[in-house]
Scaffold this motif. Structure first.
Motif, short mmCIF file in Angstrom:
data_model
loop_
_atom_site.label_atom_id
_atom_site.label_comp_id
_atom_site.label_asym_id
_atom_site.label_seq_id
_atom_site.Cartn_x
_atom_site.Cartn_y
_atom_site.Cartn_z
N GLY A 97 1.01 -0.90 -0.28
CA GLY A 97 0.19 -0.15 0.31
C GLY A 97 0.79 1.62 -0.12
N ASN A 98 0.56 2.45 -0.06
CA ASN A 98 1.03 3.99 -0.55
C ASN A 98 1.29 4.16 0.43
OD1 ASN A 98 0.63 4.01 -2.94
ND2 ASN A 98 -1.29 5.11 -2.94
N LYS A 99 0.56 4.07 2.26
CA LYS A 99 1.37 3.92 2.99
C LYS A 99 2.43 3.24 3.95
CE LYS A 99 -3.17 6.04 4.96
NZ LYS A 99 -4.46 5.80 5.90
N GLU A 100 2.23 2.04 3.47
CA GLU A 100 3.47 1.14 3.49
C GLU A 100 4.60 1.39 3.26
OE1 GLU A 100 0.92 -3.18 4.44
OE2 GLU A 100 1.52 -2.71 2.77
N ALA A 101 4.77 1.30 1.64
CA ALA A 101 5.76 1.93 1.53
C ALA A 101 6.61 3.31 2.00
CB ALA A 101 5.27 1.79 -0.06
N GLU A 102 5.16 4.03 1.72
CA GLU A 102 6.17 5.51 1.88
C GLU A 102 6.57 5.18 3.77
OE1 GLU A 102 2.59 8.01 2.66
OE2 GLU A 102 2.43 8.15 0.04
N ALA A 103 5.91 4.25 4.72
CA ALA A 103 6.86 4.40 6.18
C ALA A 103 7.74 4.14 5.71
CB ALA A 103 5.73 3.31 6.42
N ILE A 104 8.99 2.58 4.77
CA ILE A 104 10.03 2.02 4.80
C ILE A 104 10.48 3.53 4.30
CG2 ILE A 104 10.86 0.26 2.67
CD1 ILE A 104 8.52 -1.04 3.41
N ILE A 105 9.93 4.52 2.97
CA ILE A 105 10.61 4.94 2.53
C ILE A 105 11.35 5.91 3.44
CG2 ILE A 105 11.03 6.68 0.72
CD1 ILE A 105 9.42 4.74 -1.13
N LEU A 106 10.81 6.98 4.36
CA LEU A 106 10.76 6.95 5.37
C LEU A 106 11.69 7.00 6.38
CD1 LEU A 106 9.85 10.38 6.48
CD2 LEU A 106 7.87 8.99 7.56
N ASP A 107 11.53 5.93 5.84
CA ASP A 107 13.04 5.39 7.96
C ASP A 107 14.09 4.98 7.42
OD1 ASP A 107 12.87 3.76 10.13
OD2 ASP A 107 13.06 2.14 9.12
N VAL A 108 13.73 4.91 5.73
CA VAL A 108 15.49 4.48 5.37
C VAL A 108 15.72 5.86 5.08
CG1 VAL A 108 16.98 3.45 3.38
CG2 VAL A 108 14.81 1.80 4.83
N THR A 109 15.33 6.41 4.38
CA THR A 109 15.55 7.76 3.85
C THR A 109 16.12 9.13 5.31
OG1 THR A 109 14.28 7.79 1.99
CG2 THR A 109 15.85 9.92 2.21
N SER A 110 15.17 9.21 6.64
CA SER A 110 15.35 9.78 7.59
C SER A 110 17.13 9.21 8.04
CB SER A 110 14.58 9.93 8.61
OG SER A 110 13.22 9.99 8.54
N LYS A 111 16.87 7.50 8.28
CA LYS A 111 18.53 7.51 8.26
C LYS A 111 19.62 8.16 7.57
CE LYS A 111 16.94 3.34 10.49
NZ LYS A 111 16.26 1.67 10.96
N VAL A 112 19.07 7.56 6.72
CA VAL A 112 20.49 8.25 5.60
C VAL A 112 20.22 9.78 5.62
CG1 VAL A 112 20.91 9.07 3.40
CG2 VAL A 112 19.82 6.76 3.79
N TYR A 113 19.60 10.59 6.00
CA TYR A 113 19.46 12.08 6.05
C TYR A 113 20.10 12.15 7.53
CZ TYR A 113 17.63 16.63 6.67
OH TYR A 113 17.67 17.63 6.75
N GLN A 114 19.44 11.45 8.42
CA GLN A 114 20.57 11.85 9.72
C GLN A 114 22.16 11.33 10.18
OE1 GLN A 114 18.62 10.28 13.81
NE2 GLN A 114 17.18 9.52 12.54
#
Length: 957
Positions: free
Chosen positions: A390-407
């Protein structure tokens, strides 16, 4: 007669029995017997001439010998044997030629219609078809139809004969199925029968509908035939799909389309099969990728291998999408398009975590270079659709990984100095978000989290020094954190530490709040650099997002006292608990608030005095209430009780207004009645309290968060209640005399209730008593419309005193009196307008009541008039007839009928002698249906009418 031998080709000679016999579906060679070898060696001309000679001899020697020797039957049999041996001798069915079979028939002068020859053709065909459709659980290969058609054409057998062989094979299978005893064998024969139906249908094409009577012979339905065709077509097409790989080309897709049409498979089923095959290919890649990711010996290279498997899926998906958009896509197999896992192994909730793991791995690989390329975004969208996330599931995964890379990148920029050297910190952070396609709002949340962690590190020792403040300021500037976010973080984190100190102080209770506790609170408030507003907010609400976990400590203790007060057995015990609440507020909470503010608890507060002056100005009207005056203490009581309690932390938001006023009222009654102590034998002792209890009552009002208006309302309601109870005793009968008025005035002074409110209560009591008396009078018939109007003129509010139902009954009674008054008058304005208006009755409803009464009274008035006529009551007759005319005015009537017309004439004569108005007499003549001659005679007879009527009455009886 000698029979010369004719030379035959090699394949015409019967096979020698000495030769090695290989397995043959057509059986071994057949031998000729009797005279058949002679017939075989004769050439056609000689055989024809010999047949003629033998026929002539047969006429003399007997018909049977000639027939046995040279008849066409032996030739056909020899031809059949030759045909069998020819076919059996061929290396393969493909070597059989139709020309050779035709030559054999011509050689022996027979045709395919000859019984023996045709039977051999059918037998050979039946054997071949049976061998092609081998029994058992083997699936069709796909070449059966072409093989059978080719062999059929080579034999030259007619379609009806060939179809009969298919039906014969079906009978054999059907018999075997009946003879099979086990379940597996039955299933095997059923499948063999379905294969026969499918292959036979394709062999004969459209002609199969009448050549193959499956339904009639085997009692199968059309649906069963369709199922057999569908299942075998699916099996053949599925086997054809095994050649489709991840590099499928156009030629293969065209051949698949041809195969589908050849197998007579619908587009929908073909599409489903191709979709299933694509899904299985993708599932293979997914399984490989998951095995790599879940392997205990997984390495970085292993993750790359898993991503390569996912790239294969994406490449395969792109190829299928491009082929589906090809200009000649209608020539390709059905089912091209994006890949989907729906309906497969991974289409379940249990597999969702595995699919998320794959998606996370691909997102991590896409961001491995520290940025997100646009082509990777497209691939991620396609992979999300393929995996069914689902869109929410995929967005949550992208957000989690991208947040770590951003940090990670933010940490590198912070430690490397790139962020500090940047001219614009905001532009640097914005560019970083754009490279990662990261939401700036989410980045701001990460910045806030970083600041909070830094703040928690700084306050780990319980206070903030200058170096901590400088470090926090640097983080705030670097990450562009707004001031309100900083304030909220300090309020939460520093507030939790301060809250602990407040909890310890409150838990100490009245006796434990000593100098050490005070110093701890002051250090927490000032060492953490909390503003006064923040400190007070924490003390009042114990700042928390979840009320159930961090209940404001002060108000929690207040509520505990309130709970115990409510559960007390009597009013005295309830008041004692409230008294403890007041003491806790004065001795602990007030001191605590002063320590938080950094003020001395000995410094008197000026704010309550100002508010007291304000309240006095607002409540001058109620200054006559003794209880209200007593809650405002004088200087002597203030000196006695000390500093008043704080009113900043209240229960206003924890209890409803009704509950707070009830608690205040409970303590007010305690102040009024004193403390009641029960002693043995059911007696009790009441101890009166001094005015200091009223000062505590005032403090309770502050703790409860009551406004001056709400406080006055409690005192007023209690005073009104006391005045009303005693006034109702004085005005028990509702009569207000001079002596009773003096009693009420004295009562008013004692209670302190203002005059207007006392008069309102007195009026309410008298009005209620009067309303009861009026309703009783109406019910007993002692009150008419004239008296009602007099009461209304006197100012009595009858609309609220008399119920609607009672007013409607009064209206009905008034109208009934009009119709029975004997005057014959009916004033429409009075009845339809004025009386309904006086009684507040619906005019339309009132009109309906009038009409109903008029119709009823009209007929009753006639009966009553006749009865009075017979009693010689002339005055009563006139009155009844007047009532009849009044009813007629309300509802005009048709002429009336009566059993004795002479009595109607007598009624008219009596009424005419009473000197009525001409219009009334004329109307009565119409209603009684009196003719002009009878009316004139009745007027002349005068008094004699009564005697005539009496005589007629005697005659009737």
């Amino acid at each position: 007669v000698s029979f010369p031998r004719s030379s035959l080709s090699t394949h015409d000679q019967p096979a020698s029995s000495s030769e090695t016999e290989a397995p043959n579906i057509f059986g071994g060679p057949k031998e000729l017997t009797g005279i058949q070898p002679l017939v075989q060696n004769l050439s056609p001309p000689v055989r024809l001439a010999t047949s003629a000679v033998i026929l002539a001899g047969a006429l003399a020697a007997g018909y049977g010998l000639g027939l046995r020797f040279g008849g066409n039957r032996n030739a056909a049999f020899v031809a059949a044997v030759t045909l069998h041996n020819y076919v059996a001798a061929c290396d393969s069915p493909d070597a059989i030629k139709r020309e050779d079979i035709e030559n054999i028939a011509q050689k022996y002068g027979v045709s395919k219609q000859d019984e023996a020859f045709n039977m051999e053709l059918c037998d050979l065909y039946c054997r071949f078809v049976s061998s092609v459709l081998s029994s058992g659980s083997e699936d069709l290969r796909g070449d059966e139809v072409e093989t059978i058609i080719s062999f059929k054409n080579a034999l030259g057998i007619d379609d009806p004969d060939a179809a009969s062989m298919h039906m014969e094979i079906g009978r054999r299978i059907f018999r075997q199925r009946l003879e099979t005893g086990d379940r597996d064998g039955d299933l095997e024969q059923r499948r063999a029968f379905q294969r026969l139906i499918y292959v036979s249908t394709l062999v004969f094409g459209d002609a199969s509908t009448f050549l193959l009577p499956w339904k009639r012979v085997f009692k199968v339905t059309d649906a069963q035939v369709e199922i057999a065709i569908r299942d075998n077509a699916k099996q053949l097409y599925a086997s054809k799909l095994t050649s489709v790989g991840r590099d499928v080309g156009e030629e293969l897709l065209v051949s698949l389309r041809k195969a589908q049409l050849k197998y007579k498979l619908s587009d929908e089923l073909a599409k489903d099969l191709l979709m299933e095959h694509k899904r299985k290919l993708v599932e293979e890649n997914i399984s490989v990728a998951l095995n790599i990711l879940k392997s205990r010996a997984r390495t970085v290279g292993g993750v790359k291998q898993a991503v390569e498997e996912l790239d294969k899926i994406l490449s395969f998906n792109d190829l299928l999408i491009s082929l589906s958009k090809h200009p000649d896509a209608d020539r390709f197999a059905c089912g091209l398009g994006p890949v989907s896992l729906v309906g497969g192994e991974y289409d379940s909730d249990r597999k969702m975590d595995d699919l998320k793991l794959l998606y996370r791995a691909y997102v991590s690989d896409s961001l491995s270079g520290g940025r997100m390329e646009k082509d990777k975004l497209t691939s991620l969208n396609q992979l999300r659709n393929i995996l069914g996330l689902g869109n929410k599931e995929a967005e949550a995964i992208i957000l989690d990984v991208t947040s770590k890379v951003y940090q990670k990148r933010l940490s590198e920029a912070f430690q490397g100095g790139d962020l500090e050297m940047a001219d614009s910190k905001a532009a640097f952070l914005q560019n970083l978000c754009e490279e990662l396609h990261f939401d700036p709002q989410k980045a701001s949340q990460i910045h806030e989290e970083i600041y909070r962690k830094k703040l928690q590190q700084c306050v780990s020792d319980g206070e903030l020094d200058e170096s901590d403040v400088a470090a926090l300021l640097k983080v705030r500037v670097m990450l562009c954190i707004p001031q309100q976010t900083v304030d909220a973080a300090h309020s939460d984190i520093c507030g939790s530490l301060f809250e602990k100190a407040v909890k310890d102080a409150i838990s100490a209770g009245v006796d434990g709040y000593d100098a050490d506790v005070k110093n701890a609170v002051r250090k927490a408030a000032h060492g953490l650099r909390l503003t006064r507003e923040a400190a007070m907010s924490i003390a009042s609400k114990a700042v928390s997002a979840h009320y159930s976990y961090f209940v404001p400590m002060v108000r929690k203790v207040f509520l505990n006292y309130v709970k115990r007060s409510r559960s007390a057995d009597n009013r005295t015990e309830s008041a004692r608990e409230l008294k403890k609440l007041i003491a806790f507020n004065t001795l602990v909470v007030t001191e605590l608030v002063a320590d938080i503010k950094g003020e001395s608890s000995d410094t008197p507060s000026e704010e309550p005095a100002k508010e007291e002056v304000k309240e006095v100005d607002e409540d001058d009207e109620w200054e006559s209430l003794q209880t209200l005056r007593k809650i405002k203490p004088n200087k002597e009581l203030n000196a006695k009780l000390g500093k008043p309690g704080q009113t900043e932390i209240t229960l206003k938001d924890d209890l409803s207004e009704r509950d707070r006023m009830d608690l205040y009222k409970t303590y007010l009654l305690y102040c009024l009645t004193g403390e009641v102590t029960r002693i043995p034998f059911g007696a009790q002792i009441t101890t009166k309290k001094d005015d200091s209890e009223y000062v505590l009552l005032n403090q309770l009002g502050g703790i409860l968060g009551l406004t001056s208006e709400e406080t006055v309302e409690v005192h007023r309601s209690l005073a009104e209640q006391a005045f009303r109870q005693q006034a109702e005793v004085i005005l028990a009968d509702g009569q207000l005399t001079k002596a009773r008025m003096e009693q009420l005035n004295e009562l008013q002074k004692n209670v302190g209730l203002p005059g207007p409110y006392a008069q309102k209560i007195i009026k309410s009591i008298t009005t209620t008593k009067m309303a009861a008396a009026i309703e009783t009078a109406i019910g007993q018939g002692r009150l008419n419309i004239k008296q009602i109007r007099e009461l209304k003129e006197s100012g009595v509010d009858l609309d609220n005193m008399i119920s609607e139902n009672l007013r409607e009954n009064l209206f009905k009674k008034t109208v009934d009196e009009i119709f029975s008054s004997g005057t014959g008058e009916f004033d429409e304005e009075e009845v339809y307008d004025k009386i309904p208006a006086d009684l507040k009755v619906n005019p339309q409803k009132a009109k309906g009541v009038v009409h109903d009464l008029a119709r009823t009274r009209l007929s009753n008035s006639l009966v009553q008039a006749v009865a009075l006529l017979r009693q010689r009551n002339r005055q009563g007759v006139v009155s009844s007839l007047n009532d009849l005319l009044a009813c007629d005015k309300a509802v005009p009537s048709e002429p009336l009928s009566w059993e004795v017309p002479e009595e109607l004439a007598d009624l008219f004569g009596v009424y005419a002698q009473s000197n009525p108005a001409p219009e009334k007499l004329s109307r009565l003549q119409y209603l009684l249906n009196i003719s002009d001659s009878v009316a004139a005679a009745a007027k002349e007879m005068g008094h004699g009418a009564v005697s005539v009527g009496a005589e007629e009455e005697k005659f009737v009886f």
